[in-house]
Design an enzyme around this catalytic site. Sequence first.
Site, short mmCIF file in Angstrom:
data_model
loop_
_atom_site.label_atom_id
_atom_site.label_comp_id
_atom_site.label_asym_id
_atom_site.label_seq_id
_atom_site.Cartn_x
_atom_site.Cartn_y
_atom_site.Cartn_z
N LYS A 8 0.83 -1.22 0.00
CA LYS A 8 0.00 0.00 0.00
C LYS A 8 0.86 1.26 0.00
O LYS A 8 0.63 2.18 -0.78
CB LYS A 8 -0.93 0.05 1.23
CG LYS A 8 -1.94 -1.07 1.31
CD LYS A 8 -2.90 -0.85 2.46
CE LYS A 8 -2.24 -0.89 3.84
NZ LYS A 8 -1.72 -2.21 4.24
N ARG A 83 -10.29 0.75 8.29
CA ARG A 83 -9.87 -0.62 8.57
C ARG A 83 -10.96 -1.41 9.28
O ARG A 83 -10.75 -2.57 9.59
CB ARG A 83 -8.64 -0.59 9.47
CG ARG A 83 -7.32 -0.74 8.74
CD ARG A 83 -6.26 -0.59 9.79
NE ARG A 83 -5.01 -1.22 9.55
CZ ARG A 83 -3.94 -0.57 9.11
NH1 ARG A 83 -4.01 0.68 8.76
NH2 ARG A 83 -2.79 -1.20 9.03
N ARG A 122 11.55 -6.38 5.63
CA ARG A 122 11.30 -5.00 5.19
C ARG A 122 12.16 -3.99 5.96
O ARG A 122 12.24 -4.03 7.18
CB ARG A 122 9.82 -4.69 5.40
CG ARG A 122 9.46 -3.25 5.14
CD ARG A 122 7.98 -3.08 4.93
NE ARG A 122 7.22 -3.03 6.17
CZ ARG A 122 5.93 -2.69 6.21
NH1 ARG A 122 5.28 -2.41 5.09
NH2 ARG A 122 5.29 -2.67 7.36
N ARG A 155 10.29 -1.64 11.32
CA ARG A 155 9.21 -1.21 12.19
C ARG A 155 9.08 -2.10 13.41
O ARG A 155 9.31 -3.31 13.34
CB ARG A 155 7.88 -1.24 11.41
CG ARG A 155 7.66 0.01 10.61
CD ARG A 155 6.48 -0.07 9.70
NE ARG A 155 5.25 -0.60 10.30
CZ ARG A 155 4.06 -0.50 9.72
NH1 ARG A 155 3.93 0.11 8.55
NH2 ARG A 155 2.99 -1.01 10.29
N ARG A 166 -1.37 -8.98 13.17
CA ARG A 166 -1.89 -7.99 12.19
C ARG A 166 -2.64 -8.70 11.06
O ARG A 166 -3.66 -8.21 10.58
CB ARG A 166 -0.74 -7.14 11.64
CG ARG A 166 -0.28 -6.08 12.64
CD ARG A 166 1.14 -5.62 12.37
NE ARG A 166 1.30 -4.90 11.13
CZ ARG A 166 2.46 -4.81 10.47
NH1 ARG A 166 3.54 -5.41 10.92
NH2 ARG A 166 2.52 -4.11 9.37
#
Length: 212
Positions: A8, A83, A122, A155, A166
């Site tokens: 995203k 969300r 990531r 993160r 998540r």
Amino acid sequence: MGPPGAGKGTQARHIVERYGLRHVATGDVLRENVQRDTELGRVAKGYMDSGQLVPDELIIDMLRALIADLPEGQGVLLDGFPRTVAQAEALESMLDALGRRVDLALDIEVPADVLVERLSSRWICRTCGTSYNAATHPPQTPGVCDLDGGELYQRDDDTPGAVRKRLEVYAEQTAPVSAFYENCGVRRVLDGNRDRAVVEDAIDDAFAALAA
Ligand code: AMP
């Protein structure tokens, strides 16, 4: 829309540059609040670090303030919001009051095993937010952004436990938002398990169809 790791944020950069939209990413705004140690940041941090959603009332108030600050007529790309169905409904009434609407809900789909791999490798630039993948899209120098030399970080919620949570939260609370926009007739599904340039082209097609 799309689960964590769907791309995203990466695609959002393409969209705002190409279509002149304002990027409003609720996760980024929350992380800024955590960094500045605001009251919202202190409440939000616990939810974020454990991979849960921040309560609807807080997020909806935050979004209302972000939208209220926009110049009239400025198009917006919402990234990471809504969300939950309650957030989608709140957004509808906020936009109704402003005489505006959701034109397009891009829904990026990626298989769960690919998401877990993407998130665990990531790295993100602290300065410009560009994402790298240690395996498939590494920076030229480890820990340093190719574009601006910024420091790369991982993160706090990209840990295996938080990622699992998540993805669960996404399936339970956010997947129903897809049905909400499907019913509104504005949802467009994209296969996010392809090269980023191919996904960008599919997004451009969706925008072209909108303009036609
Ligand atoms: P993101 O950067 O979009 O992955 O968001 C990171 C975290 O911020 C999420 O896991 C949630 O804890 C919180 N968050 C961001 N946007 C929302 C939202 N619309 N509703 C509830 N929590 C959110």
